[in-house]
Each structure stands twice: as C-alpha cells, then as structure tokens.
Design an enzyme around this catalytic site. Structure first.
Site, short mmCIF file in Angstrom:
data_model
loop_
_atom_site.label_atom_id
_atom_site.label_comp_id
_atom_site.label_asym_id
_atom_site.label_seq_id
_atom_site.Cartn_x
_atom_site.Cartn_y
_atom_site.Cartn_z
N TRP A 358 0.83 -1.21 0.00
CA TRP A 358 0.00 0.00 0.00
C TRP A 358 0.86 1.26 0.00
O TRP A 358 0.35 2.36 -0.27
CB TRP A 358 -0.93 0.00 1.21
CG TRP A 358 -0.22 0.06 2.52
CD1 TRP A 358 0.42 -0.96 3.17
CD2 TRP A 358 -0.06 1.20 3.36
NE1 TRP A 358 0.97 -0.53 4.35
CE2 TRP A 358 0.68 0.79 4.50
CE3 TRP A 358 -0.47 2.53 3.27
CZ2 TRP A 358 1.02 1.67 5.53
CZ3 TRP A 358 -0.14 3.41 4.30
CH2 TRP A 358 0.60 2.98 5.41
N ASP A 359 2.16 1.10 0.27
CA ASP A 359 3.09 2.24 0.20
C ASP A 359 2.97 2.95 -1.14
O ASP A 359 3.09 4.18 -1.23
CB ASP A 359 4.55 1.78 0.31
CG ASP A 359 4.82 0.79 1.41
OD1 ASP A 359 3.87 0.31 2.03
OD2 ASP A 359 6.00 0.47 1.61
N GLU A 485 1.48 -1.73 12.38
CA GLU A 485 1.43 -3.18 12.55
C GLU A 485 1.77 -3.62 13.98
O GLU A 485 1.80 -4.83 14.26
CB GLU A 485 2.37 -3.84 11.54
CG GLU A 485 1.88 -3.67 10.11
CD GLU A 485 3.00 -3.32 9.15
OE1 GLU A 485 4.15 -3.69 9.42
OE2 GLU A 485 2.71 -2.67 8.13
N LYS A 586 4.59 1.48 15.62
CA LYS A 586 5.67 1.19 14.68
C LYS A 586 5.86 2.32 13.68
O LYS A 586 6.97 2.76 13.40
CB LYS A 586 5.37 -0.11 13.94
CG LYS A 586 6.42 -0.49 12.89
CD LYS A 586 6.02 -1.73 12.11
CE LYS A 586 7.08 -2.08 11.08
NZ LYS A 586 6.67 -3.22 10.22
N GLN A 587 4.75 2.80 13.13
CA GLN A 587 4.80 3.85 12.11
C GLN A 587 3.54 4.69 12.21
O GLN A 587 2.52 4.25 12.72
CB GLN A 587 4.90 3.23 10.72
CG GLN A 587 3.70 2.39 10.33
CD GLN A 587 3.99 1.39 9.25
OE1 GLN A 587 4.92 0.61 9.36
NE2 GLN A 587 3.19 1.40 8.20
#
Length: 774
Positions: A358-359, A485, A586-587
């Site tokens: 999906w990046d 995630e 995480k992000q």
C-alpha cells in the site's frame, strides 16, 4: 568514504569493495519495466547482482507452522533475470579485476539530468600496463524494452585488448532467505527454451519452473577502433550464456569503443517465438536510434520531468542532492511500469521479495500524480487489472466487493503474516484514495469511466460487508489492522474508518456519474452514503485525543527508557502479543490519518494528537518519518519537521536501516518529497481543492517546488516572510494561500506574506528514538 555532495549527481570516488552492496542499490537504473543494479561492468567484485523485469516472479509455498482457513497458499519472489550488463576486459592476457593490479583512479557517477550511470577508471595491471576505461549505462525512458551501454578503453601503450560482452542467466547469488522453500525456488529458476547467436547479436529465452512465465533477453553490438584497425570477433551461445568477443591490437592513445544494446521482454501468455521477435524488434529500434540518439532522448525526457518536478533548496547542499536523488529514483520506479505494480523497492533490489504494498498508493503515487500523472494512472490500471483476484480474496474471507492484497506481485495476496495479509483492509481504501486523488488532480474522464468507477464501487462494497451499524457508535469496522502493525486486529481503527468514509462517498459520486459502469442500485448508493455519514471515529474525552482504535489509549505504556537501543526494531526482539497490547507505534497511523483526512480534524485536535503520538512512535518503519514531518510542520513544530525530513531523505543514502543492500525504500524517498511539498509547502488536496500553507524552517534560507494540477504546471518559491506562486506552463490556477483565495495567471506571479508559526514547545519523542539528524 562517502558520496561527493553535488546538486545534480551522485558521485562515489574510489572502489570500496565493502560498500558495493550499498552503491549497487543507489546506482541502480530503471524505467519501471527493466531494473539493473549498479554492479561493475566486469560483474565482479560485487555485492548482490540483480537485473529485474517488473512483474516477473517465481512461485513457492508459504511457510506456515500451522495454517488456517483463508491463509494465502503461494508466495511470489522476484527473479534475477538474464544479466546483460557484463562487459569484461583483458589487457594482453590479464583480466581487469578491481581487486588486482592498481586502481589509480576510479569513480562512478549517477547523473539525474542525463539518466545515466558513468564510470571512469585508470587501472594498472599487475604487470604495469595502464588503461583508461570509461563506460556509460542507461535504461531507456523512451524505448521501454531497451537498455544500452557505451564502453571505451584507452590504453597508455600499444596492447592487445579483448572485450567479452555477456548475456548470463541463472547468475549465482547468495541466498538472502533462511526459508529453504524460497531458496529452492530461486536456485537456477530459469529454464532455457531457445538460444541464438549470429554476427554481433544473441538471444536467450527462458521460462520459470513453477510460475511458468516466459522471458527473452537479446544483445547486439557496434564496435569501433580509431585508425580502422581490424577487429577479430566471435559470438557463441549456450543454454544460460551468450558471449560476444572482440580482440584487437590498439595503439597507445587510441581508443576502442563498444556500444552494447539490450532488449528485454516477458509474458505469461505469449510464446517463446513471439518474445524473441519482441526483443529483436526492440534491438532494431535501439540500433536505428543509436547510442547518441538514446542519450538525447533520455536527456529530453528528463528535462521535461525536472521542469514539472524539481525542488530547489538553499542552505543545505547535501539535502538538495538527497531530494533530487529521491525524485530521480521515484521516477525510475514508475515511469514505464505500464499496468505493472510499483514494488516497495522499485527495481533496485530483491528486498520484500519484489512485492508491492500500500506504500505505492499512499506515498509514491502522490508524487507521480503531481509530477508524472501518466505513470500514476498506469499504476492504478495495474490495480484495476487485478480486480478479479481482489474479488476472489474478498469471497474467501466471506465478504463482498474487492479486498486488495497487503503484498503482492501479480495481484494475489502472498503474505504469510496473517494479521496484515488477512486484516489490513485499509489497503483497499488506499487504492480508492489514490484513485480519487488522481481524478481530482487530472480530471481524466476516460480513466474515471473505464477504471476508476469500478475500483471505487467494488471497494465500497467491501466496506459495507465488512462493517455494521451499531446503535451507539454508528457504522463500525471491527477486527482490522491499520498502518501501525504493532496494533493488529483492532476495532474502529481511525485511519481505516476515515479512508473507508472517503471511499464510500467517492463511490457514490462515481456511481451517479457512470451508472452503467457501477451497476449500483439507488438503495446501494444510499447505503454507502449512510455508512459514510455514520462512520465511527473514536475519541478519548478525558485525554482529548483520538485513540488509534477503540480503547487504544487505555493500553499499558511501553517502557522506552529500559528498552536498549540494540532491541530495535522491536518486532525482531519482542513477541507480537506484547506489542499489540501496549501504547507503542511502529509507524505513523493516526498521524497519517490527520494528513490524508485532515479535513475532519480541527487544528487543536491535530496539535494534541500529534504531541500524544510523537511520544509513542518508534519509527521501526521507513514509512514513518515523512508523515511525521508533514504533521509536525502543519501544527508548527518546524524544527522537528526538518529533522524528520532529513531522516526520510537520508534513509538510503546513509543506510539508516542497515538494509540498503536489498534495494532502496521508495516510500521513504517519496516521504522526503511529501515532507517538503505537503509539510513545509503545506500542500493539501482535500475534496479536489488544491491549497497551500507554506513556511520555511530555520535550517533553510529558501526552497521552491514544482508540480502540475489539471494540466497546469506551477512553481512555489518560499522564503522566510513570503511565498511566490507562478505559472510554469498553462494559463490560470485558482488556489488558496494560508486560507486566502488567490488566482495565478501566466506572466503574473502572486506573492503572499507568510504568517508566523505558533511558538510551541517541542514534543518529546520516545526515549532513544529521536529523529536522525545530519
């Protein structure tokens, strides 16, 4: 040793064999169809050789200790295809090998304006003979199936030179996986179908053992020696090797010149003879154009790209180089993909097994949408071409509509990490978001009718079957994994719900524009609008912040102060169950939601949310820094935003994640663009309305950026006190500057004052996880 700092190129002086794994990635060339790692012409010494064709993969079983219903069964891994880069040189009877003799001078240059990789070496053989070797390599942006190399040798004294030009299949490589199933799949994955060698041309055709894909590679040559000296040539081919050899006596000060043309093609449907014909036709076109013609076409293509895409920075020369490096590699990843995916590493290396994530839609496609929109359209057409696989995946999961994969090469889910491979439904919303963003930026009516409407309506059907109406919370979407995630299988992930909300509304609009394409009833369209209007968006009244998902702010805090630096990334050192039940990110997840759906948050909510999540985000993903930069700049933390811009821009050049040997991080490179254009430029495109709110960080004295919107190319120049908007190509553009409407017309730039940023205390980052600075 490091790269020389220059505005328009990346230069490495000296050999540094121990750094080849890095430079082979940074010096990679690609056009989105063919990718070539920046290995030396001789093929050795090397770090990790690689030549890739976008979408060409081998299949293998996925590793499950205990499988479950709905788990993907087959994995896909990019194949290192036939290598045509190899040109070996023997001086008298001594092979040029940079590990022997003496490399008196050696440098390699990746040029962002010519689109080539140049090399110059002054080499002294073990017996004292000296030659100057110059080479230049390109992968053509204009002739999609073509790559070419110009190779020149200039001896200091009279010598015999022998040049060997190869096509090499099943090139031995070091296995990069501990899974024996993947290793077995990549052990000599190509099976020969056809060989041909005649005069100066050779063709090799192969197929993969399991996926059954077929490919062809071909080479042809032009050779010239000053003074009309006779050249003795030979060409031979066997199953996995074709070699053209030229031997000639060259006088000192004269020059042997070799032009090598390469053609590549693959298919899952076309026959071997058809592929052979395709690559030979590509060679015919390349030879007709000639080396100088290919070089000029490459330069013309890039001149046009930089007119619409360039970013200029004053006050930080190294950052200037890094930004153009990022833009060049994003261009290479997508320019000629043409209904193929844009992998997470582009075609610069085998990282992530060559998968697309999906990046692409949320990081890479925004760059292309505003600089090279045809490439963004083509990437979205790839998603459209995989709709049947997405429908099948949704059906397996008991859902309607289309569930796009978390990671894939051919459109089928191939992730063995089931919390993402099964539950990361936000990917379907991401595809819809990128589709609508492209439509807003281009008004592409053909794409809207032929592809976008089906993408938008099929993803809307997924949300309606995945979520449900609750009398307390509205429309809920439960049991999903958002971008973070470290928080898997959650209820009402805010990012997922807001991306779904936009998806539902866009689908309803598209269905009303093109009822024959949508095949949606009035009741279904009304149901989409109702779900969007009633979408659940959790909010913690006590903390006055949005939790990432239901009850997330009630989880225990992570003990950052007692987490050693060598225990990052956390997923490699702590069990997932412990990460899932704590407030550790995480992000950027909620922060990303505030960027792409900033229209549903107030400025005060953004500031509070950003500070809250800044203290809990560890950036174990290269996706995070660019997004954090955007929101830091928007809420007024300009110094912090600049630090995150720097981290995103140098992730690969400084190998911050210690994995550049496997390829570059396309999303992080795109994140650097986002940090400047959406962060410090304040560019937003909510609902198809383009607006700006630029501000200059103290670390810079000026910056400018360019982009295109609905066929008009514009440039925005930002200094400390004012911003100037001008038309580069076009007639007029209406937009807003810090909320004030402005109209820019050709020949009449508009200059506007920049309001001062609020004075805010810098929010704290998790202990030991502050952004990487220069």
């Amino acid at each position: 040793m490091s790269y020389a700092i220059e505005p328009w190129q990346l230069r490495w002086q000296g050999l540094a064999v121990d750094q080849l794994h890095r430079t082979e990635s940074t010096f990679a060339l690609s056009n989105g169809h063919i990718g070539m790692r920046g290995t030396l012409d001789e093929g050795e010494p090397r770090g990790l050789p690689g030549t890739y064709l976008n979408g060409f993969y081998e299949e293998h079983q996925l590793p499950y200790g205990e499988a479950g219903y709905g788990y993907p069964e087959a994995g896909q891994t990019v194949v290192n295809v036939t290598d045509g880069k190899i040109i070996r040189l023997l001086v008298e009877d001594e092979p040029l090998d940079m590990r022997y003799g003496n490399a008196i001078e050696h440098e390699r240059v990746l040029d962002f304006r010519t689109g080539t990789l140049r090399r110059r070496t002054l080499w002294e053989s073990p017996t004292g003979r000296r030659v100057i070797v110059r080479s230049e390599r390109l992968v053509s942006f204009t002739q999609r199936a073509v790559a070419a190399i110009r190779y020149e040798v200039e001896p200091m004294d009279d010598v015999q030179l022998v040049v060997q030009s190869d096509l090499l299949a099943n090139e031995p490589t070091i296995h990069r996986t501990n899974d024996p199933r993947v290793a077995a799949a990549l052990e000599s994955p190509l099976v020969n179908d056809f060989t041909m060698a005649e005069k100066t041309r050779a063709v090799l055709c192969h197929h993969t053992k399991v996926s059954g894909l077929r490919m062809a590679a071909a080479m042809d040559h032009e050779i010239d020696v000053a003074g009309g000296v006779d050249v003795r040539t030979d060409i031979r081919a066997e199953a996995d090797l074709a070699r053209f050899t030229a031997a000639v006596d060259v006088a000192g000060g004269s020059c042997l010149k070799l032009a090598k043309y390469l053609g590549y093609g693959w298919s899952g449907k076309r026959s071997t003879p058809a592929l052979r014909a395709q690559v030979e036709a590509a060679l015919a076109g390349a030879l007709q154009t000639g080396w100088e013609g290919l070089l000029q076409e490459q330069r013309d293509f890039l001149d046009d790209f930089w007119q619409v895409a360039d970013i200029e920075i004053e006050g930080d020369d190294e950052l200037q180089q890094a930004i153009r490096f990022a833009l060049f590699h994003i261009l290479q990843a997508g320019a000629r993909g043409e209904t193929r995916a844009i992998p997470g590493k582009g075609l610069t290396g085998p990282g992530y097994d060559g998968h697309a994530f999906w990046d692409t839609e949320m990081f890479v496609l925004p760059v292309l949408t505003y600089t090279l929109p045809d490439a963004a359209r083509d990437a979205l057409r790839w998603r459209h071409s995989t709709l049947d696989k997405a429908r099948d995946r949704a059906k397996v999961l008991g859902l309607k509509g289309a569930a796009f994969p978390w990671r894939s090469i051919n459109g089928a889910e191939c992730s063995a990490y089931w919390p993402a491979g099964t539950a990361a439904f936000h990917v379907s919303g991401d595809v819809a978001y990128a589709t609508q963003q492209y439509l807003n930026a281009t008004n592409d009516e053909c794409f809207d009718r032929d592809e976008a409407t089906e993408i938008l309506t099929e993803t809307a059907r997924l949300w309606l079957s995945l979520g449900h109406h609750d009398r307390h919370d509205g429309f809920r979407i439960d049991g999903v994994t958002g971008p973070d995630e470290y928080s898997a299988i959650v209820d009402n992930n805010v990012y997922t719900n807001l991306i779904a909300q936009q998806n539902l509304r866009a689908a309803a609009d598209a269905a009303e524009r093109h009822p024959d394409k949508a095949n949606a009833t009035e009741d279904e369209i009304a149901a989409w609008r109702r779900a969007a209007d009633e979408m659940a968006v959790p909010y913690d009244e006590m903390l006055e912040v949005h939790p990432q998902a239901d009850n997330w702010t009630k989880h225990a805090e992570w003990d950052f102060e007692n987490t050693p630096e060598d225990k990052y990334p956390l997923l490699l050192h702590y069990p997932y169950f412990d990460l899932y039940r704590r407030q550790v990110v995480k992000q950027a997840d909620l922060v990303l939601a505030m960027h792409v759906r900033g229209d549903v948050f107030t400025p005060e909510e953004k500031a509070r949310n950003f500070a809250y999540y800044e203290a809990r985000t560890v950036r174990d993903s290269s996706l995070s820094a660019g997004t954090q930069a955007v929101l830091a700049a928007e809420v007024g933390h300009l110094g912090l935003a600049f630090d995150y811009l720097v981290e995103a821009a140098f992730t690969d050049l400084h190998d911050l994640h210690d994995n550049v040997n496997n390829g570059l991080h396309m999303a992080s490179l795109a994140g650097a663009w986002m940090a400047l254009v959406a962060g410090f430029g304040g560019m937003r495109d909510h609902g198809g309305e383009l607006t700006f709110a630029p501000r200059l960080p103290e670390a810079l004295t000026r910056f400018s950026f360019r982009m295109a919107f609905r066929g008009t190319r514009i440039a925005i120049d930002v200094c400390a006190t004012e911003a100037t908007y001008r038309i580069v190509d076009g007639t007029e553009l209406r937009t807003k500057h810090h909320g004030e409407p402005i109209t820019i017309t050709a020949g009449n730039p508009v200059t506007m004052p920049i309001p001062a940023a609020p004075e805010l205390e810098r929010p704290r980052s998790p202990f030991g996880r502050e952004p990487r600075r220069h």
